[in-house]
Design an enzyme around this catalytic site. Sequence first.
Site, PDB file in Angstrom:
ATOM      1  N   GLY A  46      -0.985  -5.917   1.646  1.00 16.38           N
ATOM      2  CA  GLY A  46      -0.713  -5.725   0.226  1.00 16.38           C
ATOM      3  C   GLY A  46       0.099  -4.465   0.024  1.00 16.38           C
ATOM      4  CD  GLN A  51       0.949   1.201  -1.260  1.00 12.97           C
ATOM      5  OE1 GLN A  51       0.751   0.059  -1.641  1.00 12.97           O
ATOM      6  NE2 GLN A  51       0.464   1.662  -0.112  1.00 12.97           N
ATOM      7  CB  CYS A  97      -3.980   2.464   2.041  1.00 13.70           C
ATOM      8  SG  CYS A  97      -2.724   2.633   0.775  1.00 13.70           S
ATOM      9  CG  LEU A  98       1.024  -0.690   4.499  1.00 12.80           C
ATOM     10  CD1 LEU A  98       2.211  -1.550   4.082  1.00 12.80           C
ATOM     11  CD2 LEU A  98       0.898  -0.658   6.022  1.00 12.80           C
ATOM     12  CG  HIS A 139      -6.295  -1.385  -1.757  1.00 16.64           C
ATOM     13  ND1 HIS A 139      -6.920  -0.665  -0.764  1.00 16.64           N
ATOM     14  CD2 HIS A 139      -5.020  -0.925  -1.792  1.00 16.64           C
ATOM     15  CE1 HIS A 139      -6.053   0.206  -0.243  1.00 16.64           C
ATOM     16  NE2 HIS A 139      -4.898   0.064  -0.836  1.00 16.64           N
ATOM     17  CD  GLU A 140      -2.154  -3.376  -2.480  1.00 19.14           C
ATOM     18  OE1 GLU A 140      -1.449  -2.453  -2.912  1.00 19.14           O
ATOM     19  OE2 GLU A 140      -2.580  -3.406  -1.318  1.00 19.14           O
ATOM     20  CG  HIS A 143      -1.933   1.551  -4.692  1.00 19.90           C
ATOM     21  ND1 HIS A 143      -1.915   2.844  -4.225  1.00 19.90           N
ATOM     22  CD2 HIS A 143      -2.257   0.775  -3.627  1.00 19.90           C
ATOM     23  CE1 HIS A 143      -2.219   2.837  -2.918  1.00 19.90           C
ATOM     24  NE2 HIS A 143      -2.440   1.600  -2.537  1.00 19.90           N
TER      25      HIS A 143
END
Length: 164
Positions: A46, A51, A97-98, A139-140, A143
Site C-alpha cells: 500500500g 509518501q 511501511c515503505l 494504515h493508508e 497517512h
Amino acid sequence: MAIRKLRFKGDDILTKKARKIEVIDEKIKELAEDMLDTMYANDGIGLAACQVGMLKQMIVYDVTYIDEKNPKKNPHVLINPVITTKSKSLVTVEEGCLSFPNIFDNVVRHEKVTVEYTNLEGKKVVKKVKGMESVCIQHELDHLDGIVFLDRINKGKYSIKYEK
Ligand code: ZN
C-alpha cells in the site's frame, strides 16, 4: 511508468493532512499509475500520496500480490477515501511501511471497515473489506491524516511528530 522518490521517517510531509482531490485529470491519473509503480518496485502492499511527496487524498494498494500462491496483480486506487463504519472486533497485525524501512511492529486495527471513495473513473464506490485489506486501508488512510503506524503504538516515543 515512473517510480517516484519515497519520503522517509523524519520528513515533515508525513505529518501533514492531505487535501481533497476536486478534479480527476491526467495529472491525477499519472500520479495513481506512478504510485502503483513505486509500490510494486519497493515490494509494498500500500502507498499514500504523501509518501511520494503529494499532499493529496489518494491511496493505492494491492494485498493479493504478496500471496505467492496468487502472484496476480490486483491494484486498487482510492480517491478521497473515508471510512464510514468500523467493526467492534479488532485484529493485531505486524505492520511495516515503505517510509519506515526495516521497522515492523504490532498494530491493533478494526477487523472490518466500510470505505467510501471515488475511483479513477470518477465513480463513487462503497466497499466492505476485512482482514489484510481492512488493515491496509486503515494504515493508508491514517497517512492522509498525517498519522503513521508507529503513532498508533507508542505516541511520543517513536512518533516523527516529536522527533527532529
Ligand atoms: Zn505507511
